[in-house]
Enzyme design. Structure first.
Site, PDB file in Angstrom:
ATOM      1  N   LYS A  86       0.798  -1.413  -0.033  1.00 18.79           N
ATOM      2  CA  LYS A  86       0.196   0.065   0.323  1.00 18.79           C
ATOM      3  C   LYS A  86       0.873   1.202   0.223  1.00 18.79           C
ATOM      4  O   LYS A  86       0.836   2.167  -0.854  1.00 18.79           O
ATOM      5  CB  LYS A  86      -1.110  -0.155   1.382  1.00 18.79           C
ATOM      6  CG  LYS A  86      -1.800   1.133   1.188  1.00 18.79           C
ATOM      7  CD  LYS A  86      -2.872   0.471   1.591  1.00 18.79           C
ATOM      8  CE  LYS A  86      -3.246   0.753   3.181  1.00 18.79           C
ATOM      9  NZ  LYS A  86      -3.137   1.988   3.996  1.00 18.79           N
ATOM     10  N   SER A  87       1.463   1.531   0.637  1.00 20.65           N
ATOM     11  CA  SER A  87       2.637   2.403   0.846  1.00 20.65           C
ATOM     12  C   SER A  87       3.794   2.786  -0.676  1.00 20.65           C
ATOM     13  O   SER A  87       3.797   3.839  -1.110  1.00 20.65           O
ATOM     14  CB  SER A  87       4.648   1.908   2.316  1.00 20.65           C
ATOM     15  OG  SER A  87       3.169   1.902   3.346  1.00 20.65           O
TER      16      SER A  87
ATOM     17  N   SER B  27       7.084   8.821  11.964  1.00 17.89           N
ATOM     18  CA  SER B  27       5.880   8.421  11.326  1.00 17.89           C
ATOM     19  C   SER B  27       6.875   9.335   9.762  1.00 17.89           C
ATOM     20  O   SER B  27       7.347   9.960   9.725  1.00 17.89           O
ATOM     21  CB  SER B  27       5.183  10.081  11.004  1.00 17.89           C
ATOM     22  OG  SER B  27       3.707  10.121  10.588  1.00 17.89           O
TER      23      SER B  27
ATOM     24  N   GLN C  23       4.858   9.359   7.507  1.00 17.38           N
ATOM     25  CA  GLN C  23       3.796  10.197   6.595  1.00 17.38           C
ATOM     26  C   GLN C  23       4.538  11.605   7.358  1.00 17.38           C
ATOM     27  O   GLN C  23       3.843  12.268   5.986  1.00 17.38           O
ATOM     28  CB  GLN C  23       1.849   9.646   7.357  1.00 17.38           C
ATOM     29  CG  GLN C  23       2.125   8.458   6.912  1.00 17.38           C
ATOM     30  CD  GLN C  23       0.830   8.348   7.421  1.00 17.38           C
ATOM     31  OE1 GLN C  23      -0.197   8.975   7.728  1.00 17.38           O
ATOM     32  NE2 GLN C  23      -0.286   7.119   6.784  1.00 17.38           N
TER      33      GLN C  23
ATOM     34  N   ASP D 188       2.057  -1.432  11.976  1.00 22.07           N
ATOM     35  CA  ASP D 188       0.843  -1.672  11.180  1.00 22.07           C
ATOM     36  C   ASP D 188       0.104  -3.045  11.923  1.00 22.07           C
ATOM     37  O   ASP D 188      -0.730  -3.653  12.124  1.00 22.07           O
ATOM     38  CB  ASP D 188       0.349  -1.532  10.452  1.00 22.07           C
ATOM     39  CG  ASP D 188       0.774  -0.176  10.015  1.00 22.07           C
ATOM     40  OD1 ASP D 188       0.073   0.995  10.697  1.00 22.07           O
ATOM     41  OD2 ASP D 188       0.814   0.327   8.178  1.00 22.07           O
TER      42      ASP D 188
ATOM     43  N   LYS E 235      -4.398   5.571  15.049  1.00 15.69           N
ATOM     44  CA  LYS E 235      -4.364   5.019  13.537  1.00 15.69           C
ATOM     45  C   LYS E 235      -5.879   4.845  12.700  1.00 15.69           C
ATOM     46  O   LYS E 235      -6.489   6.182  13.650  1.00 15.69           O
ATOM     47  CB  LYS E 235      -4.346   3.406  14.049  1.00 15.69           C
ATOM     48  CG  LYS E 235      -2.756   3.363  13.683  1.00 15.69           C
ATOM     49  CD  LYS E 235      -1.891   3.643  12.778  1.00 15.69           C
ATOM     50  CE  LYS E 235      -0.472   4.102  13.190  1.00 15.69           C
ATOM     51  NZ  LYS E 235       0.390   4.799  12.021  1.00 15.69           N
TER      52      LYS E 235
HETATM   53  C1  S3P Z   1       2.253   4.358   6.706  1.00 19.11           C
HETATM   54  C2  S3P Z   1       2.776   4.749   8.015  1.00 19.11           C
HETATM   55  C3  S3P Z   1       2.942   4.675   9.594  1.00 19.11           C
HETATM   56  C4  S3P Z   1       1.861   3.524   8.355  1.00 19.11           C
HETATM   57  C5  S3P Z   1       0.702   3.610   7.349  1.00 19.11           C
HETATM   58  C6  S3P Z   1       1.221   3.481   6.328  1.00 19.11           C
HETATM   59  C7  S3P Z   1       3.548   5.280   5.342  1.00 19.11           C
HETATM   60  O1  S3P Z   1       2.117   6.211   9.478  1.00 19.11           O
HETATM   61  O2  S3P Z   1       1.266   3.460  10.092  1.00 19.11           O
HETATM   62  O3  S3P Z   1      -0.358   2.643   7.395  1.00 19.11           O
HETATM   63  O4  S3P Z   1       3.128   4.263   4.106  1.00 19.11           O
HETATM   64  O5  S3P Z   1       4.557   6.402   4.769  1.00 19.11           O
HETATM   65  P1  S3P Z   1       2.652   6.908  10.366  1.00 19.11           P
HETATM   66  O6  S3P Z   1       3.279   8.139   9.222  1.00 19.11           O
HETATM   67  O7  S3P Z   1       1.604   7.796  11.056  1.00 19.11           O
HETATM   68  O8  S3P Z   1       3.041   6.312  10.938  1.00 19.11           O
END
Ligand code: S3P
Length: 441
Positions: free
Chosen positions: A19-20, A172, A174, A325, A352
């Protein structure tokens, strides 16, 4: 939907694309010059929400073949050339898609409105909006009982945004990614300082698309990631490996179900994502990785698991970013392990898709598993798993899948109140599990 106890999960499978990496391949394809070809894109709701947003920002995105193959084409607009969207961008349940896109548009002098479902509207956006405000971004957001900076919200980049240096205060990916993506359309050098390493797909893929990006690591592991703004990105061919987070469900299912032997092929093995596999091995799992190789700049391999008597372990806080996750499904594995499993450093689980720490603890107890929920820890006392409860999933795909896995090896079936959210990340979950011998209906 419920799952019933079974014996013998067997087979060789692939899980859908990561997914990422899927979100990032659409986003970077949008700001690249030319046509990006993606194979193995995750065709789940979260990623499709990002595709819709990228179309609204000017990209042409289409399937390149049959549905389900994951072959897609993205005709990019080029860096600095996003269009003002005609209406709000609806991200549904997709935290990653929305937060990365807030960064992507932060260097543009036009308004962009972000909306999402009830779960996403409850999640904190200040963690990305605060650093982006330092570039000059104006934000008009909603304050709810859960706090400020919730969706729906509108952002408007400054006419002359300022390149920032930002030390990420929470682990994070993200937040790191939003700041770096903002830097793409800001003159000068944007730097992210990351004291605790998180998944590094954004920086790897930016380099792959031709961005000027430099990473320096201090002796204590702190990373300094610097991006030169306003350079050109060039379209790429991206191959998306299997999602390790999705693979965790059949893997744990096979470990806890008698007489099982399952292989998951082509799983992403980037070390920032493999904390669960390391933990399962420490717990005594018969888990072997073969055929390790590189694909599209990432480590991948095949994971074989056979039924194992697991034992409780302590999972240290510094492992959390590499398995953030995976705690709901690890908690299920821990319920079947002999002894106690202590999971530490879990504060991020509270923000989350739901408060995963509280919801996991409640669901374990409902199924007769003893556990203690701390402020940022969870202790599970494993052994007997009576099962038999219906659990509330709170719009969280990973809670739904984890407890359906529990029901495959509990004494009585386990039900979940809602499974629609599984489509946000793993549409094929039920048929794939049933093809191995599971009984989920
Ligand atoms: C992700 C980062 C994670 C993860 C999310 C996907 C990403 O979140 O929990 O499912 O693709 O960058 P956080 O950045 O809030 O830790």
């Amino acid at each position: 939907m419920n799952s019933s106890p079974v014996t013998g999960l067997n087979g060789k499978i692939r899980v859908p694309g990561d997914k990422s990496i899927s979100h990032r391949s659409l986003i970077l394809g949008t700001v690249a010059n030319g046509q990006t070809r993606i194979s193995g894109l995750l065709e789940a709701d979260d990623v499709m929400a990002t595709a819709g947003a990228m179309r609204a920002l000017g990209a042409t995105i289409s399937r390149d073949g049959e549905a389900g193959t994951g072959d897609w084409l993205v005709d990019g607009v080029g860096n600095g050339a996003l269009l003002e969207p005609a209406g709000p961008l609806d991200f549904g349940n997709a935290g990653t898609g929305s937060r990365l896109t807030m960064g992507l548009v932060a260097g543009y002098d036009f308004p962009v409105t972000f909306t999402g479902d009830a779960s996403l509207s409850g999640r904190p956006m200040g963690r990305v909006l605060n650093p982006l405000r330092e570039t000059g971004l104006q934000v008009d957001s909603t304050t709810t009982d859960q706090g400020p900076d919730r969706m729906p919200l509108t952002v408007h980049g400054a006419p002359l945004p300022v390149a920032i240096t930002y030390r990420v205060p929470v682990a994070s990916a993200q937040v790191k990614s939003a700041v770096l993506l903002a830097g793409l359309n800001i003159a000068g050098t944007t730097t992210v300082i990351e004291p605790v390493m998180t998944r590094d797909h954004t920086e790897k893929m930016l380099a792959g698309f031709g961005a000027h990006i430099e990473i320096n690591t201090d002796d204590d592991g702190t990373r300094h990631i610097s991006l030169e703004g306003q350079g050109d990105l060039q379209a790429q061919d991206v191959t998306v490996p299997g999602d390790p987070s999705s693979s965790s469900f059949p893997i744990v299912a096979a470990l806890i179900t008698p007489q099982s032997d399952v292989t998951v092929h082509d799983v992403l093995l980037n070390p920032t994502r493999t904390g669960l596999f390391d933990t399962l091995v420490e717990m005594g799992a018969d888990l072997t990785i073969s055929n390790r190789r590189q694909s599209g700049g990432e480590d991948i391999g095949d994971i074989r698991v056979r039924t194992s008597q697991l034992k409780g372990v302590t999972v240290p806080a510094d492992r959390a970013p590499s398995m953030i996750d995976e705690y709901p499904i690890l908690s299920v594995a821990a319920a079947f392990a002999q002894g106690e499993t202590h999971m530490l450093g879990l504060h991020e689980l509270r923000v989350k898709e739901c408060d995963r720490l509280a919801v996991t603890a409640t669901a374990l107890k409902a199924n007769g598993v003893e556990c203690t929920e701390g402020e940022d820890s969870l202790t599970v006392r494993g052994g007997r798993v009576p099962g038999g409860a219906e659990i509330a999933t709170w719009l969280d795909h990973r809670i739904a899948m984890s407890f359906l896995v529990m029901g495959l090896a509990a004494e009585k079936p386990v039900s979940v109140d809602d499974t629609v959210m599984i489509n946000t990340s793993f549409r094929e979950f039920v048929p794939l599990m049933n093809s191995l011998g599971a009984q989920i209906s």
